[in-house]
Design an enzyme around this catalytic site. Structure first.
Site, PDB file in Angstrom:
ATOM      1  N   PRO A  47      -2.874 -11.919  10.369  1.00 57.46           N
ATOM      2  CA  PRO A  47      -3.171 -11.743  11.797  1.00 57.46           C
ATOM      3  C   PRO A  47      -3.315 -10.255  12.104  1.00 57.46           C
ATOM      4  O   PRO A  47      -2.601  -9.431  11.520  1.00 57.46           O
ATOM      5  CB  PRO A  47      -1.937 -12.313  12.495  1.00 57.46           C
ATOM      6  CG  PRO A  47      -0.853 -12.282  11.472  1.00 57.46           C
ATOM      7  CD  PRO A  47      -1.518 -12.416  10.131  1.00 57.46           C
ATOM      8  N   ASN A 102       0.853  -1.201   0.000  1.00 56.36           N
ATOM      9  CA  ASN A 102       0.000   0.000   0.000  1.00 56.36           C
ATOM     10  C   ASN A 102       0.884   1.243   0.000  1.00 56.36           C
ATOM     11  O   ASN A 102       2.106   1.143  -0.050  1.00 56.36           O
ATOM     12  CB  ASN A 102      -0.958  -0.020   1.200  1.00 56.36           C
ATOM     13  CG  ASN A 102      -0.194  -0.053   2.498  1.00 56.36           C
ATOM     14  OD1 ASN A 102       0.529   0.873   2.830  1.00 56.36           O
ATOM     15  ND2 ASN A 102      -0.331  -1.150   3.239  1.00 56.36           N
ATOM     16  N   ILE A 140      -2.386  -7.525  14.290  1.00 56.36           N
ATOM     17  CA  ILE A 140      -1.347  -7.301  15.308  1.00 56.36           C
ATOM     18  C   ILE A 140      -1.903  -6.484  16.465  1.00 56.36           C
ATOM     19  O   ILE A 140      -1.716  -6.810  17.641  1.00 56.36           O
ATOM     20  CB  ILE A 140      -0.137  -6.574  14.678  1.00 56.36           C
ATOM     21  CG1 ILE A 140       0.398  -7.382  13.496  1.00 56.36           C
ATOM     22  CG2 ILE A 140       0.952  -6.326  15.714  1.00 56.36           C
ATOM     23  CD1 ILE A 140       1.353  -6.621  12.594  1.00 56.36           C
TER      24      ILE A 140
HETATM   25  O1  PMT Z   1       2.928   6.062   6.535  1.00 59.45           O
HETATM   26  P1  PMT Z   1       2.382   7.399   6.084  1.00 59.45           P
HETATM   27  O2  PMT Z   1       2.550   7.623   4.599  1.00 59.45           O
HETATM   28  O3  PMT Z   1       2.929   8.537   6.901  1.00 59.45           O
HETATM   29  O4  PMT Z   1       0.804   7.389   6.310  1.00 59.45           O
HETATM   30  C1  PMT Z   1       0.307   7.342   7.611  1.00 59.45           C
HETATM   31  C2  PMT Z   1      -0.870   6.344   7.737  1.00 59.45           C
HETATM   32  C3  PMT Z   1      -2.061   6.871   6.947  1.00 59.45           C
HETATM   33  C4  PMT Z   1      -0.475   4.962   7.204  1.00 59.45           C
HETATM   34  C5  PMT Z   1      -1.168   6.242   9.277  1.00 59.45           C
HETATM   35  O5  PMT Z   1      -1.508   7.516   9.765  1.00 59.45           O
HETATM   36  C6  PMT Z   1      -2.293   5.258   9.538  1.00 59.45           C
HETATM   37  O6  PMT Z   1      -3.477   5.562   9.459  1.00 59.45           O
HETATM   38  N1  PMT Z   1      -1.923   3.977   9.873  1.00 59.45           N
HETATM   39  C7  PMT Z   1      -2.864   2.888  10.028  1.00 59.45           C
HETATM   40  C8  PMT Z   1      -3.209   2.333   8.667  1.00 59.45           C
HETATM   41  C9  PMT Z   1      -4.185   1.165   8.754  1.00 59.45           C
HETATM   42  O7  PMT Z   1      -3.802   0.069   8.432  1.00 59.45           O
HETATM   43  O8  PMT Z   1      -5.368   1.476   9.230  1.00 59.45           O
HETATM   44  P2  PMT Z   1      -6.598   0.387   9.394  1.00 59.45           P
HETATM   45  O9  PMT Z   1      -7.759   1.239   9.716  1.00 59.45           O
HETATM   46  O10 PMT Z   1      -6.666  -0.457   8.167  1.00 59.45           O
HETATM   47  O11 PMT Z   1      -6.133  -0.511  10.601  1.00 59.45           O
HETATM   48  C10 PMT Z   1      -6.530  -0.235  11.934  1.00 59.45           C
HETATM   49  C11 PMT Z   1      -5.406  -0.505  12.903  1.00 59.45           C
HETATM   50  O12 PMT Z   1      -5.141  -1.908  12.938  1.00 59.45           O
HETATM   51  C12 PMT Z   1      -4.095   0.177  12.584  1.00 59.45           C
HETATM   52  O13 PMT Z   1      -3.546   0.641  13.799  1.00 59.45           O
HETATM   53  C13 PMT Z   1      -3.235  -0.928  11.993  1.00 59.45           C
HETATM   54  O14 PMT Z   1      -1.849  -0.738  12.266  1.00 59.45           O
HETATM   55  C14 PMT Z   1      -3.779  -2.153  12.725  1.00 59.45           C
HETATM   56  N2  PMT Z   1      -3.675  -3.421  11.968  1.00 59.45           N
HETATM   57  C15 PMT Z   1      -4.366  -3.604  10.802  1.00 59.45           C
HETATM   58  C16 PMT Z   1      -4.290  -4.793  10.149  1.00 59.45           C
HETATM   59  C17 PMT Z   1      -3.497  -5.823  10.695  1.00 59.45           C
HETATM   60  N3  PMT Z   1      -3.397  -6.983  10.080  1.00 59.45           N
HETATM   61  N4  PMT Z   1      -2.843  -5.628  11.837  1.00 59.45           N
HETATM   62  C18 PMT Z   1      -2.895  -4.442  12.481  1.00 59.45           C
HETATM   63  O15 PMT Z   1      -2.264  -4.270  13.526  1.00 59.45           O
END
Ligand code: PMT
Length: 411
Positions: free
Chosen positions: A302, A207, A304
């Protein structure tokens, strides 16, 4: 705190005596270093009176150098603050040029450097100034402001120097790592960047995450005195100083590295954009094209963040929510479903969130929320860490907090 206060040649230099007073009120000892052009805007006599020390301005002043050389001054400083900082001084620091006392001190110091820019809004928005700002921030130099509003030239825009009190409060928050940080003695684990999920030996699913947000958070936590472990997906960023970095590639790798690092952690912040799905099987050889279309079977990765929050001895756990719509609603859903302490909701899309230097966010927790308008990711990270520390101590007990008051930028 010993502060070298650099004053450069901008109209906002008229606020310098007030800034000196605000810093001294907080107990700082100030050594003022003026550039030649600053002397066009404010007199050394006034500044000497408020700082209580002779002003330094000339690198070749034999008498002053004999009393305290520029190298001794650079070592004496706990912080070097330049306010106002012109576009010119920003460019000089970026280039490493040191034609005068102030820029020489910037090259010679190991103390944190903070710049409070002040200039016309067109100069501030000029691509050259913005490129210099980005380089300075990447090198760990703190950019304090500028504010938005009416300017001395009669125009409106971003470029006003922040008010002296706001600058003083921010500067006092930069002393992390010197025994006064908000997270002194705390272990903080941060994930950052994207993951890569292999399809075959040459292809993967990923991504647009650059890692800038997560790296900013890790650096801000380290600046507040925390022992930081940064678990990073593949990114193209310089290694931040003063923390441990573990490089991983896939969501599986990040899961393993996080659970190894999480032992003894006080706070976990998941800023990484982790893949939700990975190819069910990785081909051993490069996949050849045969048919007009092909189907890729995917398996859930998974989670995390949820797995850390579910641990018996879970740290204070902060997730991110990257959403293109219904930001607060989806983020609150994740906060509750994953049983998090806080969640940082940010909008992502073509022109926000991913792979940019700036970001805006709303932080949600059980019973409250706080919004941060668009600012650099470095500044947003600093604000997020202050808020995280405040809530961490509220949950874990204020008696565990280091003995210092939390000073917000709005103080
Ligand atoms: O890296 P940059 O270019 O600076 O951009 C920043 C960002 C937009 C990536 C950052 O600010 C951000 O939003 N990070 C989280 C991105 C994400 O995966 O969001 P989500 O809504 O899909 O996931 C929710 C949370 O679960 C996140 O904290 C993610 O780290 C966590 N997750 C998701 C999937 C997974 N398999 N394991 C996780 O831990």
């Amino acid at each position: 705190m010993n502060i070298v206060l650099g004053i450069t040649g901008g109209i906002a230099a008229y606020k310098a005596p007030d800034l000196v007073r605000r810093l001294r009120e907080r107990g700082a000892e100030i050594q003022i270093v003026m550039t030649a052009s600053a002397e066009e805007f404010v007199t050394g006599t006034a500044l000497q009176a408020v700082s209580g020390k002779p002003i330094r301005s000339n690198l070749w002043d034999k008498e002053a150098e004999a009393a305290m050389s520029h190298i001794e001054l650079a070592r004496w400083a706990d912080v070097v603050l330049i306010a106002p900082a012109t576009a010119e001084v920003m460019a000089r620091i970026v280039s490493g040029a040191a034609p005068d006392l102030l820029t020489t001190i910037c090259l010679a110091t190991e103390a944190p450097i903070a710049l409070a820019p002040a200039m016309n809004h067109v100069m501030w928005n000029n691509p050259a100034t913005q490129a210099n700002r980005a380089v300075l921030e990447e090198r760990g130099i703190h950019i304090v402001g500028p504010g938005i509003g009416s300017q001395a030239c009669g125009e409106e825009g971003a470029g006003r120097m922040l008010e002296p009190d706001a600058i003083a409060a921010t500067v006092f928050n930069l002393t992390g790592g010197k025994g006064q940080g908000l997270l002194e003695g705390r272990k903080v684990v941060v994930t950052a960047g994207p993951t890569r999920e292999a399809i075959d030996p040459v292809r993967y699913i990923t991504n647009r995450s650059s890692g800038k947000m997560g790296y900013g958070i890790a650096s801000a936590a380290a600046a507040q005195g925390a022992d930081v472990v940064l678990i990073s997906g593949p990114v193209n960023l310089p290694e931040p100083p003063g923390l441990e970095i573990i490089r991983v590639e896939s969501a599986k790798d990040m899961f393993v590295a996080t659970h190894e690092a999480i032992r003894g952690a006080d706070i976990f912040i998941a800023a990484a954009a982790v893949a939700d799905y990975r190819p069910s099987a990785i081909a051993n050889q490069k996949i050849k094209k045969h048919d007009e279309s092909m189907t890729l079977q995917l398996t859930r990765c998974p989670d995390i963040l949820a797995s850390v929050a579910a641990l018996d001895a879970a740290p204070f756990t902060i997730g991110f929510a990257a959403e293109t719509e219904k930001l607060a609603e989806y983020a609150r859903g994740k906060l509750e479903k994953k049983k998090l302490d806080m969640i940082v909701a940010n909008r992502v899309g073509q022109d926000c969130g991913f792979d940019r230097d700036d970001n805006a966010a709303t932080v949600l927790w059980n019973g409250g929320e706080r919004s941060f308008p668009t600012s650099s990711k470095v500044e947003l990270a600093r604000n997020l860490i202050e808020l995280a520390a405040e809530h961490f101590y509220a949950v874990r007990g204020p008696e565990t907090q280091p003995r210092l008051s939390i000073i917000s930028n709005n103080d």
